[in-house]
Structure formats: C-alpha cells, structure tokens
Write a protein that holds these residues in place. Structure first.
Motif, short mmCIF file in Angstrom:
data_model
loop_
_atom_site.label_atom_id
_atom_site.label_comp_id
_atom_site.label_asym_id
_atom_site.label_seq_id
_atom_site.Cartn_x
_atom_site.Cartn_y
_atom_site.Cartn_z
N SER A 336 0.85 -1.18 0.00
CA SER A 336 0.00 0.00 0.00
C SER A 336 0.90 1.24 0.00
CB SER A 336 -0.88 -0.04 1.24
OG SER A 336 -1.92 0.89 1.12
N VAL A 358 -3.78 -3.50 -13.80
CA VAL A 358 -4.09 -2.28 -13.03
C VAL A 358 -4.92 -2.65 -11.79
CG1 VAL A 358 -5.37 -0.10 -13.05
CG2 VAL A 358 -3.95 -0.73 -15.01
N ASN A 359 -5.97 -3.47 -11.99
CA ASN A 359 -6.81 -3.84 -10.85
C ASN A 359 -6.05 -4.62 -9.79
OD1 ASN A 359 -9.42 -2.70 -11.41
ND2 ASN A 359 -9.58 -4.14 -13.11
N GLY A 360 -5.17 -5.51 -10.25
CA GLY A 360 -4.37 -6.28 -9.31
C GLY A 360 -3.49 -5.37 -8.47
N VAL A 362 -3.94 -2.10 -7.87
CA VAL A 362 -4.78 -1.26 -7.00
C VAL A 362 -5.24 -2.06 -5.79
CG1 VAL A 362 -7.01 -0.06 -6.84
CG2 VAL A 362 -5.55 0.29 -8.85
N ARG A 363 -5.61 -3.31 -6.04
CA ARG A 363 -6.08 -4.19 -4.97
C ARG A 363 -5.01 -4.36 -3.89
NH1 ARG A 363 -6.56 -9.90 -4.11
NH2 ARG A 363 -8.71 -10.57 -3.71
N GLY A 365 -2.99 -2.05 -3.15
CA GLY A 365 -2.81 -0.75 -2.51
C GLY A 365 -1.96 0.24 -3.28
N HIS A 367 -0.78 3.07 -5.96
CA HIS A 367 -1.30 4.14 -6.80
C HIS A 367 -0.91 3.81 -8.22
CE1 HIS A 367 -2.75 7.17 -4.06
NE2 HIS A 367 -1.77 6.81 -3.24
N ASN A 373 -5.59 8.32 -16.65
CA ASN A 373 -5.73 9.32 -15.60
C ASN A 373 -4.58 10.35 -15.55
OD1 ASN A 373 -3.74 7.79 -14.31
ND2 ASN A 373 -5.18 6.75 -12.94
N MET B 1 -3.26 15.04 0.40
CA MET B 1 -4.15 14.03 -0.20
C MET B 1 -4.52 12.99 0.86
SD MET B 1 -3.52 12.12 -3.82
CE MET B 1 -2.50 10.74 -3.32
N ASP B 3 -5.86 9.54 1.96
CA ASP B 3 -5.66 8.30 1.23
C ASP B 3 -6.73 7.27 1.57
OD1 ASP B 3 -4.45 6.93 -0.67
OD2 ASP B 3 -2.53 6.72 0.37
N ILE B 6 -6.90 0.65 2.07
CA ILE B 6 -7.26 -0.63 1.45
C ILE B 6 -7.30 -1.63 2.60
CG2 ILE B 6 -6.60 -2.41 -0.19
CD1 ILE B 6 -7.00 0.03 -1.79
N ARG B 9 -7.90 -8.20 3.68
CA ARG B 9 -9.01 -9.06 3.31
C ARG B 9 -8.94 -10.35 4.13
NH1 ARG B 9 -7.01 -6.56 -0.83
NH2 ARG B 9 -5.56 -8.24 -1.20
N GLU B 213 -13.79 6.83 -12.22
CA GLU B 213 -12.50 7.31 -12.73
C GLU B 213 -12.66 8.41 -13.78
OE1 GLU B 213 -9.05 4.09 -12.92
OE2 GLU B 213 -10.68 3.70 -14.33
N GLU B 405 -14.65 -2.76 -10.92
CA GLU B 405 -13.37 -3.39 -10.66
C GLU B 405 -12.65 -2.57 -9.59
OE1 GLU B 405 -11.58 -3.32 -14.51
OE2 GLU B 405 -13.18 -4.53 -15.40
N TRP B 406 -11.51 -3.09 -9.16
CA TRP B 406 -10.80 -2.43 -8.06
C TRP B 406 -10.47 -0.98 -8.36
CZ3 TRP B 406 -9.42 -2.92 -3.05
CH2 TRP B 406 -9.85 -4.09 -2.42
N LYS B 407 -10.06 -0.70 -9.61
CA LYS B 407 -9.69 0.69 -9.91
C LYS B 407 -10.89 1.61 -9.78
CE LYS B 407 -9.90 -0.16 -14.90
NZ LYS B 407 -9.89 0.83 -15.97
N ARG B 410 -11.79 2.03 -5.93
CA ARG B 410 -10.87 2.92 -5.22
C ARG B 410 -11.09 4.38 -5.62
NH1 ARG B 410 -4.46 2.16 -4.24
NH2 ARG B 410 -4.03 4.33 -3.71
N GLU B 430 -14.70 -6.42 -1.54
CA GLU B 430 -14.98 -7.15 -2.78
C GLU B 430 -15.91 -8.33 -2.49
OE1 GLU B 430 -11.26 -8.64 -4.35
OE2 GLU B 430 -10.67 -9.41 -2.40
N ARG B 447 -15.16 -13.26 5.85
CA ARG B 447 -15.26 -13.51 4.41
C ARG B 447 -15.93 -14.85 4.17
NH1 ARG B 447 -11.20 -11.53 0.54
NH2 ARG B 447 -11.85 -12.29 -1.47
#
Lengths: 565, 565
Positions: A336, A358-360, A362-363, A365, A367, A373, B1, B3, B6, B9, B213, B405-407, B410, B430, B447
């Motif tokens: 993260s 990208v999703n992996g 972000v998941r 943590g 940026h 973007n 910023m 944050d 995350i 899990r 996004e 999705e994760w992106k 977030r 998730e 979970r």
C-alpha cells in the motif's frame, strides 16, 4: 464531401508488369496493424521495405508470431537487391531472420540503432546479416533502385523514410512517422526534404495510416517529463514505471526524473536491459555513472531512493509487472502506497489484460498512474493534422495508405483527397493487392495470395487454419474420447469402451451414461456385421455427439478410436 | 491528499452477527463489472438486491454466463424475504431464474419495465415468478426490511434506487445511476429525495462505481439526437443503427429521426424485437402507426426510405451486424455508400471484435459512424462530478463502493473521502467480504467463499476451474493421443500404437516419428516386466512429451490410453 473510392479487389494474379513500370505489393501490413512488408519490383529486380511480425489475436490461439507471407517472392529470392528497414520496431524488423534463413547474403539497409537491434535479434537466430548502415541525407543504389533517406520522428530513435527513384518515377515511403515539433533529440521529421521531393514530383506516396482517424496533433513527447516529475516527486515509497522496451526517449525522461529526485534505477525485463544497453552504447541514452543498479541492489536501498523501469506494459501474463500485480513476483512485493506508472498505450486486444494488471496493483494498494488518468503516454504516429502537413509538403500524384486496418486506411485516403489528391489516384490496396505504377498512374492490376504464416514454437507454417480451427473447438468445449478394441474378423468389442473427457466437465460422473450408450451401439454395429473400424468409429461419434448435444447442449470434440485386435 | 485505506481481506468466515446489526455481503459485482448481487441480513432474515449475470472473458472459454455464487445462502433460502431489482439489465436480473429454480415462491420486487423484462426472461426458463410491482415514492415491507424506492436515471427506463430501513439503521443502494439533468422522459434522479434521506441520516451508502474514474459529467442523452439527425440526413442509401437492445430512449431518438427523414424502420435481433415490443406496450416507446416494417418489407423499399435498428453493437460473431460485416447476411448486403452507426459503447474485452466489425463494414464501402468519430453514445453511469453531487446530498456515515473493478472502487472511495466522509468509514469490500453495520459503524467482519459459477449449455456449475484450465491448454496447443492395446499378463503391445493429434499441426507427417519412439518405450516397459497400464501410460506420456518439447518447443496435452486385452 469527396468520397473515397473503395476499389474492387481482384482475385486473379496480375498480368506481367508493363515495360518500365514499377510494381508494388504488400505481403503484410495493409489491412492490419503489424508485419509490415512492402515489395517493389522494377526491371525484374525486387526491393523490400521492412519485414516485421504481427502478434496473434484471440482467434489464433497458441501462435507466437505471424509472419508476412513470403510465397509471392519465394521463387525470386535471388532477384531481391536489398531490404530497407525504416526503424527497429518488431513490426518492421521481426521477420527479417525468417527471410534471411533463405537468403543469408541479402543486404540489410538501415540506420545505426535499427541495425544494432536487428543484429541482436539475428544473434538469437544464429545469423550474421550483411548490414549496410545509412543515415539521413545519404543515397544507396540497389540494382535499379536508387534510395535516399530522410530523418523522421517516431517512438524509437533513428527512424527514416525512404525515397525510391526508378525510371518509373519517384516513390516516397514514410515508414512510421509523426511530426513532433519539439523532439527530445532535436531530430525533426525532414519536412523540408519532403517538400523538395514534392518539387521534384512524387509519383507515389505510401503513408502511415495508424492515427489517421485521430483529429489534430499528437502532444509532444517532451510534455511527459513534467507529468512523470510530478508523479515521482510525490511518491514516498517505491516507484515502478512500465513502458515499451524500445522507447529510448521515454526511458531517458524517466531516468532524468529519477536523477532529479535522488532515485537509482533498476531495469527489469530482458528486452529492456538489452535495448537500453545498445542505446547507451550508441550514445542515444545518457546514463549518469552509478545510476543503474541491479534488482538485488535496488531491494537493499531505502524505498524512496529507487525506481524500477520495467517491461510488461501490455499486461503480458509472464512479465514481471503481471507477476507483481498477482503478488507472485519473487523479489518485488507491491505494498500500500507504492506507485506504478504505465507510460504506454494499450495495443488493441490487450485491454482486458492491462486492466487486469491495473486492478491487481490497485487491490494491493498501489497508486496506479496510466494514460487514462494522466498524460504519461503519447502516440508515435502522426494524427490527422500532421498527415495534412505531409500531403501538403509532398503533393503526390498517387497515394497508397499503408500501416493500418481498413478504418485507418480509409480515413487516411480521405485526408489525402481533402488536400487535393484526385480520388481516382488514391489506391487502397490491402495485403496481396498488386499496384502497378505505369506512366505516372497507380492502378490495381491483380492479386497474389497472402495468408497468415504462423510461428508456433520452433516451427514456421505447419500450424495453419485447420489446426487453429481444432484449437478453437477444443478450447471452447474440450473433448470426449472413446476407445474400444474390436475383433477384426467380427467387429465384436473385446473390451468395454474406455471413455475420457478433458475440458468437458469437472463432474467425475458426467460421462457415466456414455459407456452403456456406446456398448449398445457396438452391439448394433456387430449385429449388422460391420467390421470396418472407420465405420464403427463414425457410428460411435454419432451417438455420443447426439447424446452430449441433447444432455448438455455443448459441442466438445468427439474422438472415437477403434483398435482392431 | 487523504488516502483510501485498502482493508486487509480476511480469509475466515465472520462471527455471528451482533444483536441488532445489519450484515452486508456481495455474492457478485464488487471487484468486477457484472453479476451484481448484494445480500442484506438482519434479525435472521435476508433481503437480496439484484441478481445478475456476468459475461465471460478470454480465460473462461466456452462459458455462456457467470452467475453469482449462491453457496453462502443456499442453506438459508427460506430466510429470504424478497429480491429487489433496481432495473432490467442482464447484469442485474439475468441470474434471477437460477435463484427462483430453488425458491420459486420468492417475491420479486421491481418497477414495471424491470418486471416485464424479468417475466419475459422467466418464460424462457418456464418459470412464473411472484412479482411485486413498485414505483418511486412507494414503500414495501419484507420481514424486518422496510424498503423505499427512488427514481434514478440510467440507460434503461424505470430504474430505481432502494433505501432499506432496519433497526440497525438506514441504508441507501443506488443501483446503476447517473444524473442526466435533461432526461428524455423527464424522469430525473431524485436528488431531493436523497437529500431528505441525508437529513434523516444515511448510515451506509452503496454507490455505483463504474465511472468513478471519469472526470466531470456525462453528456445528456438528449445531445445524441441531433448527431443522429445529421448523420441520417446526409445518408443517401440504407442506414443501419446498432445499439443495446434495452436502451429504449436511444431507440426512441433513432425512431424520431427516422420519421423526420421519411424512413421506415425494421428491428433486427430477437432481443431488440422483444424489448421494444414490451416498451411500446408499456407506453415507454412511442411508435407512430405504420413506422415499423419487417425485414422483407424493408428490402422492398427504396434505399433512402429505410432504417434498420439492430443488435450486435458488441461485435458478437453470430449477430446480424457481424454477418453483414463479413458479407454473409442472408438479406442485407452492405454496399459502398451505406451508412452504419454504432450508437453504443464498447464493453471492455470486446474491442477487437467491435473493430473487426467496423473494419469489415468499411472494407465493403460503408460509412461507419461510432463513438470514436461522433457523439453517438453516452454512458449510463455517473461520472466523478455526478458522484460528488450524490455524496453531498446523502452525507453518509459509511460508504461502500459497489459495481466495479478495483480501480473503480478505489476511485469512488477517493471521491467519498473528498466530500468529507471519514476514510476509516469507507469500506472497499470485494465479493464475499462481509461487512457488519453495528452501532452506526461499518466494519469488515470476515469472508465467505465466492467463486465463479459457470453456465455452459444446459448445465450450471459442473464446468469449473479444472475444466477451464484443460480447455486453455487444449486451446493453446491441441493434443496428441497415443492408444495401444497390451496383453494384461505380460504388458506386451498387441497392436502398433495408434497416434493422432488435433490442434497440433497441419502437417500430416508431423507425428511420424512418434510411433517408433513409443514402440521403443513399450519394448522397454515390457522388458522391465511392467504390466500396470497406468505405469505404461505414464511412461508413454513422458517420452512423447519430451519429444514434442524438444522437436517443436510446444506443449500439447499428451493423452496416452493403454487398453489391457
């Protein structure tokens, strides 16, 4: 609105080329993005411009690469005077070793960086090519072809356009091109040179179509530096930047920002390490002493003093970046607060894979900064506004859009027409369509066969449409195999049938009903006196196929094997 | 910023829900786009919001649909009080029949159009659901859950958000939502209603993340009309417009333009015909008498007096539009000068297929208008600017981003925080992650397992990861099968081995070397006294696998079958 004329596409080979004419045929790269290869013929001799590979799509599973189709020239290899390479990207040089296998003494003409990349590639193929280094402003003569080279700007250093003079006229081929007016290396596309050719009279202009649908102008590469600076300045932990492994100027900007913020740099990925080594050796990449560290050293540094430059920007599943996104990289675990920058475009077809990465990330943590973007990528191909500059400089008599799918070719044709080129003289000629330039006019004269030539593992060409069609069936539905031994003389089954399925069901009992079904069918064929194993196999295929369609509404491949004993 | 946090899990099931608490778990739709299904638990009872399907990706070959994973509730079906549907898209209603199979008497709550689409779907499954029709402003009570409905604007008519009141607090679920301020039907998202809920105090806000996004605001749907008008006004031949089969307002704009330019309309595609029939019956689609014709009638009309509205905007290979692009449609042949409009987005993963259709149409001479070159599509999901309006109206204590999705999740979380929601109270959970709302605070408590449940043909769930993994191997490399009959007592081969390959090579001689190789290995196993057919098969697999890796550098599946006779 002047309209593009979509020419009818002949299906027959062309008649012999008229005396003094020039014949042009693409064996790849027109009607698709990749495997660029254009063959010019004049006075019985051939000149090849580029010889690249195409990467496969979903409906070409298991294929590593797709080559141009050499069949049209395979009996004329000795007529080839030279191959001219416009730049060092895979879609322009990747198939050269496959052509050199058949004609190792063929001169390969290109600029310094292009030939250095080609030589590295040829070493992997255990080939030593005959290299002819050229730079902008120079001429070379290859049989009846006089070639003159022009600097062009693209997403790799040292790209060139080639003007080909023959007694049939003057042809200009842009290669891949854009008109960045603030190039990082100060090497502008030689618009003045193109204008001079225009004054002389360009009979045929072959023009990069990739971005013809995109209005306006591509942002200068230089504007990426400040964006990278802002992202990396804010980062308090590790930074990983992924980009194309041949984009020396992009990497240069990354290195400059790393230096500024006191980060040392580790390169990740075999092609990144190799290409940046070549670029540094040739003076195209400026690397301050001590900037580079290897991954192990990088892992010992404080997290805010390191930056990784990595391949994997297309979501390639085996790349270091994909492994990081899945939490499976041996050395680098994303935490993260880490920053990952994808300083690259998405090649069409790779979207799902890239978004998966990208999703992996972000998941975990991170940026993730990407072209969606932040302005961390610009294209290497001229947008519509730039193409207009080219047409107005060159003022060609005939135009042939190259490098692109149909939508790109047509958009490019419309741009040519809008600058005053006669719609009748804009020729959209996809792979294999033969264009003859005779008496100053380009006309479609016929067609040669151009198919997909697949490389799968060590072998070229043995995987064809029939194998791919089987792979698609197997990939969608798996198979059910039924094996039975029968007495040759009577057709009587001497063993119970062996049934197995793969890719059909996770349920171990899914095929339990098949055994009695097949046994019943074998009793029937025996009773009817059928002893031919082929006929027995057909009967088994039929009953099992019908059963699976009715029971599951699925279409696995059904594979009966009947062994006579 | 500030944050986003995350959350870690957890991998363990949650402890029992605290007395008076509300438990929330998504069985699909969070961490992915599709198969939305959220389960709420309170006082031992369950309420389900939405129950949709997900469409498979490339690494899930042969799969028709992916369902939410019902395992977490399969032993508690009788505890479900109702299922509330926010709107009629497949990713919100498509899995309802699969849930109703197990609990046919479950009340299904939704607005009029949503229930009409569901009823049509259930008829195909031979189910007659118990329907509870609601509209905005109404309340329904289902056990301990009090539900209140709010109008929301989306890319399908009659969408609703649902506020759920229990003794644990007030929850608001947006469903899919945007804030078009000029909706074609005048039905605005009820921002005032959300503000009123905000005044009351929203304890948990579940918010559509799809476009989080995307900066700014989605262009009003209404602006598409003039663009369509301009395109169709210029057309001198046939016009074909492809769009989503449930987008009634888009189709209405197309019909209006058709009427204006004197074109009659034929609908193409089963779902288009069905849905527009339902919409017209409910008064949601205004169709002037005599406007619709069938395809055969349309083909008799002059070319400038007809317009086709078609499905196939995602490049589905069997759709009418794809067949037209390949020149294979039975009735409609695309000619130079025809106009095709793709009034739709590209669902990620479909890019290659859609571009293939565009290129095919362009190659045949059609003018192709799509969102890349004209404003013929707007999204149905709130962009970042609109989400800020929602957060500021609702002022929630706790936020749970859904649908994405994760992106996306977030980015949505960051928006919530930017409006003042405490970062600790923004929960990214998730699929399968259990969130408990207790004493006004949302916390992750555990979970439950949520896997992919595949529908392939008639069967649900029997195709799992093992089958898919086999399909991927077979799809990449095909297989080589080796069949041999051996004498049980001695292990001696009684027939020569039968070798066959599918999806391996087009070369009929590719496997010629395998027979002697296998024969040699069988001699060896016989000499060593091996009679166990399993061990013989393993030995055969090993030698053939090694040979193919060395000779071809490929990895087909190797399938030895040894039959004892």
């Amino acid at each position: 609105m002047t309209d593009v004329i979509i020419p009818t596409r002949p299906s027959t080979p062309p008649p012999p080329l008229a005396e003094g004419g020039l014949r042009i045929v693409a064996l790849g790269g027109i009607g698709e993005v990749g495997r660029n290869m254009t063959v010019f013929e004049h006075q019985g001799k051939l000149l090849v411009v580029d010889c690249g590979v195409l990467f496969p799509e979903d409906n070409q599973p298991g294929v590593d690469l797709i080559l141009p189709d050499f069949r049209a020239i395979e009996n004329r290899l000795d007529d080839i005077e030279a191959i001219v390479l416009t730049h060092g990207h895979e879609d322009h040089i990747g198939a050269v070793p496959f052509l050199l296998r058949n004609r190792p003494d063929l001169p390969v003409v290109g600029s310094r960086f292009t030939l250095a990349l080609l030589a590295a590639k040829c070493r992997e193929h255990r080939l030593t090519p005959v290299l002819v280094e050229v730079s902008e402003g120079q001429h070379t003569q290859h049989g009846p072809f006089d070639c003159e080279y022009f600097a062009v700007n693209h997403s790799i250093p040292d790209a060139i356009a080639v003007a080909i003079r023959t007694s049939a006229g003057l042809v200009l081929h842009t290669g891949d091109i854009k008109l960045d007016q603030l190039p990082l290396d100060g090497r502008l596309t030689d618009l003045a040179g193109f204008h001079r050719l225009g004054d002389e009279g360009v009979d045929l202009f072959l023009v990069d179509s990739t971005n013809a649908e995109v209005p306006g102008f591509v942002t200068p590469e230089r504007e990426i530096g400040p964006v990278l600076d802002q992202v990396i300045r804010r980062a308090t932990q590790r930074v990983i930047v992924a980009c194309f492994a041949s984009h020396v100027h992009r990497v240069q900007q990354i290195l400059d920002v790393a230096v500024k913020h006191g980060r040392r740099v580790a390169l990740i990925g075999r092609s990144m390490v190799r290409n940046m080594g070549i670029a540094a050796d040739l003076g195209l990449l400026q690397v301050p002493a001590g900037l580079f560290v290897d991954i192990d050293e990088a892992m010992q540094l404080p997290e805010d003093e390191v930056l990784f430059v990595s391949t994997g920007s297309q979501g390639e599943p085996l790349s270091a970046l994909s492994r990081m996104a899945r939490g499976e990289h041996r050395q680098i675990s994303i935490r993260s607060g880490d920053t990952v920058v994808l300083a690259s475009s998405m090649i069409p077809g790779n979207e799902t894979a890239v978004f998966g990465v990208v999703n992996g990330l972000v998941r975990l943590g991170a940026h993730v900064v990407h072209k969606g973007n932040a302005k961390v990528h610009v294209s290497g191909h001229a947008a519509a506004g730039e193409l207009l500059f080219l047409y107005n400089a060159v003022r060609p008599s005939n135009v042939m859009p190259v490098h692109g799918e149909w939508k790109h070719l047509r958009a490019n044709a419309e741009l040519a027409i809008s600058t005053g080129v006669n719609a009748q003289q804009v020729v959209i000629a996809e792979d294999g369509v033969v264009v003859d330039l005779v008496d100053g006019k380009a006309r479609i004269s016929g067609r040669v066969e151009v198919g997909h030539v697949y490389v799968d593992g060590l072998s070229v060409g043995d995987v064809g449409e029939s194998t791919l069609s089987d792979r698609l069936v197997l990939g969608e539905g798996g198979f059910i195999s039924i094996t039975v031994a029968v007495e040759s003389s009577t057709g009587r089954a001497v063993t119970p049938p062996t049934i197995s399925g793969r890719g059909f069901s996770d349920d171990p009992k899914a095929l339990d009903q098949v055994v009695p079904l097949v046994e019943m069918e074998l009793s029937r064929t025996e009773a009817e006196g059928i002893t031919d194993t082929h006929r027995i196999a057909q009967a088994v295929r039929r009953v099992v196929g019908r059963w699976v369609a009715e029971t599951y509404r699925r279409r696995p491949m059904i594979i009966p094997t009947v062994i006579p004993v």
